[in-house]
Design a protein around this motif. Sequence first.
Motif, mmCIF file in Angstrom:
data_model
loop_
_atom_site.group_PDB
_atom_site.id
_atom_site.type_symbol
_atom_site.label_atom_id
_atom_site.label_comp_id
_atom_site.label_asym_id
_atom_site.label_seq_id
_atom_site.Cartn_x
_atom_site.Cartn_y
_atom_site.Cartn_z
ATOM 1 N N UNK A 137 0.838 -1.187 0.000
ATOM 2 C CA UNK A 137 0.000 0.000 0.000
ATOM 3 C C UNK A 137 0.880 1.247 0.000
ATOM 4 N N UNK A 138 0.367 2.289 -0.605
ATOM 5 C CA UNK A 138 1.061 3.570 -0.627
ATOM 6 C C UNK A 138 0.656 4.382 0.602
ATOM 7 N N UNK A 139 1.472 5.371 0.935
ATOM 8 C CA UNK A 139 1.208 6.239 2.077
ATOM 9 C C UNK A 139 0.726 7.601 1.574
ATOM 10 N N UNK A 140 -0.280 8.126 2.246
ATOM 11 C CA UNK A 140 -0.820 9.433 1.883
ATOM 12 C C UNK A 140 -0.963 10.296 3.133
ATOM 13 N N UNK A 141 -0.667 11.565 2.982
ATOM 14 C CA UNK A 141 -0.843 12.537 4.050
ATOM 15 C C UNK A 141 -2.067 13.375 3.712
ATOM 16 N N UNK A 142 -3.017 13.421 4.635
ATOM 17 C CA UNK A 142 -4.192 14.275 4.477
ATOM 18 C C UNK A 142 -3.966 15.503 5.343
ATOM 19 N N UNK A 143 -3.794 16.651 4.731
ATOM 20 C CA UNK A 143 -3.629 17.902 5.462
ATOM 21 C C UNK A 143 -4.994 18.551 5.616
ATOM 22 N N UNK A 144 -5.401 18.771 6.847
ATOM 23 C CA UNK A 144 -6.712 19.346 7.126
ATOM 24 C C UNK A 144 -6.566 20.865 7.199
ATOM 25 N N UNK A 145 -7.191 21.546 6.270
ATOM 26 C CA UNK A 145 -7.204 23.017 6.271
ATOM 27 C C UNK A 145 -8.561 23.439 6.819
ATOM 28 N N UNK A 189 -6.382 27.454 7.910
ATOM 29 C CA UNK A 189 -5.064 27.118 8.418
ATOM 30 C C UNK A 189 -4.989 25.603 8.551
ATOM 31 N N UNK A 190 -3.788 25.050 8.439
ATOM 32 C CA UNK A 190 -3.617 23.619 8.593
ATOM 33 C C UNK A 190 -3.774 23.314 10.076
ATOM 34 N N UNK A 191 -4.826 22.575 10.412
ATOM 35 C CA UNK A 191 -5.129 22.316 11.817
ATOM 36 C C UNK A 191 -4.732 20.914 12.266
ATOM 37 N N UNK A 192 -4.405 20.050 11.330
ATOM 38 C CA UNK A 192 -4.010 18.699 11.690
ATOM 39 C C UNK A 192 -3.758 17.866 10.458
ATOM 40 N N UNK A 193 -3.440 16.604 10.706
ATOM 41 C CA UNK A 193 -3.176 15.710 9.592
ATOM 42 C C UNK A 193 -3.600 14.292 9.937
ATOM 43 N N UNK A 194 -3.838 13.524 8.895
ATOM 44 C CA UNK A 194 -4.036 12.085 8.985
ATOM 45 C C UNK A 194 -3.021 11.458 8.048
ATOM 46 N N UNK A 195 -2.396 10.399 8.490
ATOM 47 C CA UNK A 195 -1.442 9.644 7.692
ATOM 48 C C UNK A 195 -2.119 8.309 7.423
ATOM 49 N N UNK A 196 -2.496 8.060 6.171
ATOM 50 C CA UNK A 196 -3.264 6.860 5.848
ATOM 51 C C UNK A 196 -2.531 5.997 4.824
ATOM 52 N N UNK A 197 -3.019 4.791 4.675
ATOM 53 C CA UNK A 197 -2.502 3.846 3.688
ATOM 54 C C UNK A 197 -3.611 3.547 2.695
ATOM 55 N N UNK A 225 -2.643 5.042 9.744
ATOM 56 C CA UNK A 225 -1.258 4.991 10.233
ATOM 57 C C UNK A 225 -1.092 5.871 11.458
ATOM 58 N N UNK A 226 -1.469 7.145 11.365
ATOM 59 C CA UNK A 226 -1.427 8.051 12.514
ATOM 60 C C UNK A 226 -2.152 9.343 12.185
ATOM 61 N N UNK A 227 -2.401 10.128 13.225
ATOM 62 C CA UNK A 227 -3.046 11.434 13.051
ATOM 63 C C UNK A 227 -2.764 12.275 14.281
#
Length: 114
Positions: free
Chosen positions: A1-9, A72-80, A43-45
């Motif tokens: 699986x690939x890794x993706x970063x979700x940046x929450x604005x 503003x970027x308020x957080x992130x999710x690191x998903x697969x 993966x993490x958040x």
Amino acid sequence: MKQFLLLIRQSADYSNMSVEQMQEDINNHIKWVEGLVQKGHFREANPLDGNSGAVLKQESETDGPYIETKECVSGYYFILAKDLKQAKELARGCPDLANGATIEIREVIDTDAE
């Protein structure tokens, strides 16, 4: 699986939410993350501190983030996910979208891959 970063604005004003509305929002996030975990996509958040940080450019440094900006970027999710299409499908379940957030999805390049 690939890794993706979700940046929450984030653009929602949570100060206008009642305690019950905030708890419902938290419960929605927990339920969404539990689903990601069960299917092997999480993966993490973490949330990001909105009161400290810095913005660097080659010749300058300024305080930031700037809360007066619209988003503003308020957080992130690191998903697969197997690909960007699946990452988008997973991100569409994020409760922040219902509160007016924008989610930027970026594939993480695996520099350890041979």
